[in-house]
Design a protein around this motif. Structure first.
Motif, short mmCIF file in Angstrom:
data_model
loop_
_atom_site.label_atom_id
_atom_site.label_comp_id
_atom_site.label_asym_id
_atom_site.label_seq_id
_atom_site.Cartn_x
_atom_site.Cartn_y
_atom_site.Cartn_z
N HIS A 155 31.57 -44.94 7.27
CA HIS A 155 31.49 -44.97 5.80
C HIS A 155 30.29 -45.81 5.35
O HIS A 155 29.63 -46.48 6.16
N LEU A 171 29.13 -59.94 6.70
CA LEU A 171 30.39 -59.96 7.44
C LEU A 171 30.38 -61.13 8.41
O LEU A 171 29.46 -61.26 9.23
N TYR A 173 32.53 -62.83 11.45
CA TYR A 173 33.64 -62.58 12.38
C TYR A 173 34.22 -63.89 12.90
O TYR A 173 33.50 -64.87 13.12
N LEU A 186 32.03 -53.06 15.74
CA LEU A 186 31.47 -52.33 14.61
C LEU A 186 30.33 -51.46 15.13
O LEU A 186 29.47 -51.94 15.87
N HIS A 215 28.53 -47.29 8.81
CA HIS A 215 29.15 -48.09 9.86
C HIS A 215 30.62 -47.73 10.02
O HIS A 215 31.19 -47.08 9.14
N TRP A 230 30.30 -59.32 -0.40
CA TRP A 230 29.32 -58.32 -0.87
C TRP A 230 28.51 -58.93 -1.99
O TRP A 230 29.06 -59.46 -2.97
C1 OGA Z 1 34.38 -52.85 5.30
C2 OGA Z 1 33.90 -52.79 6.70
C3 OGA Z 1 33.55 -53.85 8.80
C4 OGA Z 1 34.06 -54.89 9.73
O1 OGA Z 1 35.30 -53.65 5.01
O2 OGA Z 1 33.86 -52.09 4.48
O3 OGA Z 1 33.19 -51.89 7.01
O4 OGA Z 1 33.42 -55.10 10.77
N1 OGA Z 1 34.20 -53.78 7.56
O5 OGA Z 1 35.11 -55.50 9.45
#
Ligand code: OGA
Ligand code: NI
Length: 232
Positions: A155, A171, A173, A186, A215, A230
């Protein structure tokens, strides 16, 4: 005979023709305001449309504490994730299987998560001060894919049809004990090459252009935590 296809072969992509936004070009206007980022980072964010910063906030946050402290809040506040916007929101765990806790307030509990939220907010401040990004708004959530093969099919985070005006996805992690075989990587689709696989390991920060980087979250076999910001 009717047959239920396994996850990810049933649906392959959420993207249709003309959804993709043109890449944005971030122009560094004041290098003296760059601190966390280098000019090289910004150039890469323009040319390959994503960057990875490992050990991003090692000295500022402790990923295990964030997860442990946040779980009680997450269990109370999180919702099944949805796709789409406004009246047209929809949900399907085969397409997207995480639960999300939207973080809207300025005072974040627990404290350990608050430290991460602050560190991430600095990304917006720095890019606004040093470049022409001009991001006035943001959205953020804490998310968990609860194992059992949950993922998110291919998406975009912003499309020609979306109203949220997301420019950049950041993002972070949190998965300290992530190991090969756990899944949940990902995949980043780069137009010419093979997709790039990004392991969701702790203290890894991934930044990409929301409207032009397709992704996908591969099915995960274990709980998989991330915090997403975002810049809009
Ligand atoms: C999202 C997404 C990716 C991730 O929330 O739109 O693509 O690695 N997350 O968590
Ligand atoms: Ni996404």
């Amino acid at each position: 005979m009717f047959k239920v296809l396994p996850f990810l072969t049933q649906y392959t992509s959420l993207i249709s023709e003309n959804d993709k936004l043109p890449p944005i070009l971030i122009d560094v206007q004041d290098t003296s305001k760059l601190n966390f980022f280098t000019t090289k980072d910004i150039n890469l964010l323009n040319s390959q449309r994503f960057i990875i910063k490992d050990n991003a906030f090692n000295h500022l946050v402790d990923c295990d504490s964030i997860i442990n402290d946040s779980i009680p809040f997450f269990e109370k506040e999180s919702k099944t994730s949805k796709m789409g916007e406004g009246e047209l929101k929809w949900q399907n765990a085969h397409i997207r299987g995480d639960k999300v806790w939207w973080i809207n307030s300025n005072t974040i509990t627990p404290h350990s998560l608050g430290l991460l939220v602050d560190a991430m907010k600095q990304i917006q401040t720095e890019l606004n001060q040093a470049t022409n990004l001009n991001s006035e708004k943001s959205e953020s959530h804490f998310t968990c894919y609860p194992g059992k093969g949950s993922g998110y099919i291919r998406h975009l985070d912003a499309t020609t049809k979306s109203h949220s005006n997301r420019k950049i996805t950041c993002l972070f992690y949190l998965n300290k004990n992530w190991k090969k075989g756990d899944g949940g990587e990902l995949l980043i689709y780069n137009e010419t090459n093979q997709p790039i696989k990004v392991e969701p390991i702790s203290n890894r920060l991934l930044i990409f252009q929301s409207g032009s980087v397709e992704h996908q979250v591969l099915p995960t076999n274990v709980d998989r935590f991330a915090y997403t910001l975002w810049l809009c």
